[in-house]
Design a protein around this motif. Structure first.
Motif, PDB file in Angstrom:
ATOM      1  N   GLY A 110       0.799  -1.221   0.000  1.00 24.56           N
ATOM      2  CA  GLY A 110       0.000   0.000   0.000  1.00 24.56           C
ATOM      3  C   GLY A 110       0.826   1.261   0.000  1.00 24.56           C
ATOM      4  N   TYR A 111       2.155   1.109   0.020  1.00 24.79           N
ATOM      5  CA  TYR A 111       3.037   2.268   0.019  1.00 24.79           C
ATOM      6  C   TYR A 111       4.116   2.107  -1.045  1.00 24.79           C
ATOM      7  N   GLY A 112       4.713   3.230  -1.415  1.00 26.31           N
ATOM      8  CA  GLY A 112       5.841   3.241  -2.321  1.00 26.31           C
ATOM      9  C   GLY A 112       6.878   4.213  -1.803  1.00 26.31           C
ATOM     10  N   ALA A 113       8.072   4.156  -2.350  1.00 24.13           N
ATOM     11  CA  ALA A 113       9.131   5.082  -1.950  1.00 24.13           C
ATOM     12  C   ALA A 113      10.006   5.386  -3.154  1.00 24.13           C
ATOM     13  N   VAL A 114      10.563   6.600  -3.158  1.00 22.38           N
ATOM     14  CA  VAL A 114      11.428   7.050  -4.245  1.00 22.38           C
ATOM     15  C   VAL A 114      12.814   7.330  -3.687  1.00 22.38           C
ATOM     16  N   VAL A 115      13.837   6.827  -4.378  1.00 24.33           N
ATOM     17  CA  VAL A 115      15.221   7.130  -4.016  1.00 24.33           C
ATOM     18  C   VAL A 115      15.968   7.554  -5.279  1.00 24.33           C
ATOM     19  N   THR A 116      17.087   8.232  -5.098  1.00 21.31           N
ATOM     20  CA  THR A 116      17.940   8.614  -6.207  1.00 21.31           C
ATOM     21  C   THR A 116      19.156   7.704  -6.256  1.00 21.31           C
ATOM     22  N   LYS A 117      19.678   7.461  -7.442  1.00 22.41           N
ATOM     23  CA  LYS A 117      20.871   6.637  -7.587  1.00 22.41           C
ATOM     24  C   LYS A 117      22.148   7.471  -7.552  1.00 22.41           C
ATOM     25  N   THR A 118      22.023   8.776  -7.287  1.00 22.67           N
ATOM     26  CA  THR A 118      23.200   9.634  -7.216  1.00 22.67           C
ATOM     27  C   THR A 118      23.844   9.625  -5.839  1.00 22.67           C
ATOM     28  N   ARG A 119      23.193   9.012  -4.848  1.00 21.96           N
ATOM     29  CA  ARG A 119      23.753   8.921  -3.504  1.00 21.96           C
ATOM     30  C   ARG A 119      23.651   7.478  -3.023  1.00 21.96           C
ATOM     31  N   PRO A 120      24.570   7.059  -2.147  1.00 21.77           N
ATOM     32  CA  PRO A 120      24.545   5.672  -1.672  1.00 21.77           C
ATOM     33  C   PRO A 120      23.179   5.280  -1.128  1.00 21.77           C
ATOM     34  N   VAL A 121      22.794   4.041  -1.372  1.00 20.62           N
ATOM     35  CA  VAL A 121      21.476   3.572  -0.942  1.00 20.62           C
ATOM     36  C   VAL A 121      21.542   2.071  -0.686  1.00 20.62           C
ATOM     37  N   ASP A 122      20.811   1.626   0.314  1.00 21.58           N
ATOM     38  CA  ASP A 122      20.604   0.202   0.582  1.00 21.58           C
ATOM     39  C   ASP A 122      19.111  -0.067   0.489  1.00 21.58           C
ATOM     40  N   PHE A 123      18.747  -1.153  -0.170  1.00 21.17           N
ATOM     41  CA  PHE A 123      17.350  -1.558  -0.145  1.00 21.17           C
ATOM     42  C   PHE A 123      17.277  -3.079  -0.189  1.00 21.17           C
ATOM     43  N   GLY A 124      16.376  -3.596   0.610  1.00 25.03           N
ATOM     44  CA  GLY A 124      16.312  -5.045   0.686  1.00 25.03           C
ATOM     45  C   GLY A 124      15.123  -5.529   1.469  1.00 25.03           C
ATOM     46  N   GLN A 125      15.087  -6.854   1.643  1.00 23.93           N
ATOM     47  CA  GLN A 125      13.950  -7.520   2.259  1.00 23.93           C
ATOM     48  C   GLN A 125      14.460  -8.451   3.354  1.00 23.93           C
ATOM     49  N   PRO A 126      13.977  -8.276   4.592  1.00 22.71           N
ATOM     50  CA  PRO A 126      14.384  -9.204   5.652  1.00 22.71           C
ATOM     51  C   PRO A 126      13.795 -10.599   5.442  1.00 22.71           C
ATOM     52  N   LEU A 127      12.660 -10.673   4.749  1.00 21.32           N
ATOM     53  CA  LEU A 127      12.013 -11.930   4.421  1.00 21.32           C
ATOM     54  C   LEU A 127      11.584 -11.888   2.958  1.00 21.32           C
ATOM     55  N   ALA A 128      10.947 -12.943   2.490  1.00 21.08           N
ATOM     56  CA  ALA A 128      10.462 -12.952   1.115  1.00 21.08           C
ATOM     57  C   ALA A 128       9.481 -11.799   0.898  1.00 21.08           C
ATOM     58  N   ALA A 129       9.538 -11.190  -0.280  1.00 19.65           N
ATOM     59  CA  ALA A 129       8.669 -10.055  -0.580  1.00 19.65           C
ATOM     60  C   ALA A 129       8.425  -9.985  -2.077  1.00 19.65           C
ATOM     61  N   ARG A 130       7.367  -9.254  -2.423  1.00 20.91           N
ATOM     62  CA  ARG A 130       7.055  -9.020  -3.828  1.00 20.91           C
ATOM     63  C   ARG A 130       6.738  -7.547  -4.018  1.00 20.91           C
TER      64      ARG A 130
END
Length: 311
Positions: A110-130
């Protein structure tokens, strides 16, 4: 005239290879689709994931499912590929965590997020996700510099409309063509821009300036005489105020003007009749130099203007 880049629809499923090969297969395709980054698998030998990819003329939408994983993009990765684009991450099942600018965002269904690739970023899933990952050109969405990921509520109102469009575009991946896919992405990006503007109930002075400048550029981008100084003069602010407002959301007046002109040229290249030349479209979109247009177009979309023309 070169042949237009084909509309690409593909699928990757780690179940098609041996378990010991699944992590390498996934990392290879993630890098191919998202640029330079590092993958940290919770369990490389048993990792499972699948993705469906749609791509055309610099636009990309990915429907993914995978086990626990973390993706990291460092300063060295940024220097290596020079990708300045944005990424929109939408969770449809499970949880995705994003970290940028020392700020963390928990993206739930139900939510989304926007990040830029011009600065360091981490994104991931602690468990399975879609979820969905959408590539967005640099400067196309207003992001506050240093504020971390920008969250968007997709449960109701305009956000729900955006979520529905993305889901339906993915469902129809095999029945739309390249220009139709790109046109739908343009619409989604326009609506996401409105969603981000509505996040602040009481806009600051800088936010007001940012909105006014973006609206002015959208109305007058075709004018070759449009410059940062002309924008400031027309809106009654100083050039410094305009620069500060746009810097706050990660862009500059010149980048904003160039981006708007490139977006218009991109649409016109897809939609104009074949007897209208690339030069005519470039000049109609506010560019004075055909060579400068070609270089800027390739840098933004990854293809040449000729590649976007219909066959």
């Amino acid at each position: 005239m070169s042949v237009a880049e084909p509309y690409f629809v593909g699928r990757v499923d780690t179940g098609a290879v041996l378990p010991r090969e699944s992590a390498d297969l996934w990392a290879e395709h993630v890098g191919r689709n998202q640029g330079t980054l590092q993958c940290r698998f919770a369990s490389p030998s048993s990792f499972r994931g699948a993705m469906a990819v749609q791509r055309y003329a610099g636009y990309q939408l990915i429907d993914f499912w995978s086990d626990s994983i973390v993706y990291s993009r460092s300063r060295a990765d940024i220097r290596r590929d020079g990708d300045e684009g944005l990424r929109v991450m939408i969770a449809t099942d499970g949880e995705v965590r994003l970290r940028q600018d020392d700020a963390t965002a928990q993206v739930l269904p139900g939510y989304g997020a926007v990040v830029t690739k011009t600065r360091p970023v981490d994104f991931g899933q602690p468990l399975a996700a879609r979820g969905w990952v959408m590539n967005v050109p640099a400067g196309a969405l207003p992001l506050e510099v240093g504020a971390g990921p920008a969250l968007i509520d997709l449960r109701e109102g305009l956000g729900a409309v955006v979520s529905g469009l993305i889901s339906e575009l993915g469902e129809q991946r095999a029945t739309v063509d390249g220009p139709e896919f790109a046109a739908a992405c343009d619409t989604i990006i326009d609506l996401l821009r409105l969603c981000l503007r509505r996040r602040a109930a009481m806009p600051t002075v800088l936010a007001t300036v940012d909105t006014a400048v973006r609206d002015h550029v959208l109305r007058h981008a075709d004018d070759p005489d449009l410059t940062p100084i002309e924008i400031a003069r027309s809106l009654g602010w100083s050039l410094r105020q305009v620069q500060l407002a746009l810097h706050h959301t990660g862009t500059t007046p010149s980048e904003l003007i160039r981006g708007a002109r490139l977006d218009r040229a991109h649409r016109r290249l897809r939609e104009s009749p074949s007897d209208r030349t690339v030069a005519e479209i470039a000049y109609a979109s506010g560019f004075r130099s055909l060579s400068a247009f070609g270089s800027a177009f390739k840098a933004r979309f990854g293809v040449t203007p000729q590649d976007v023309r219909p066959r």
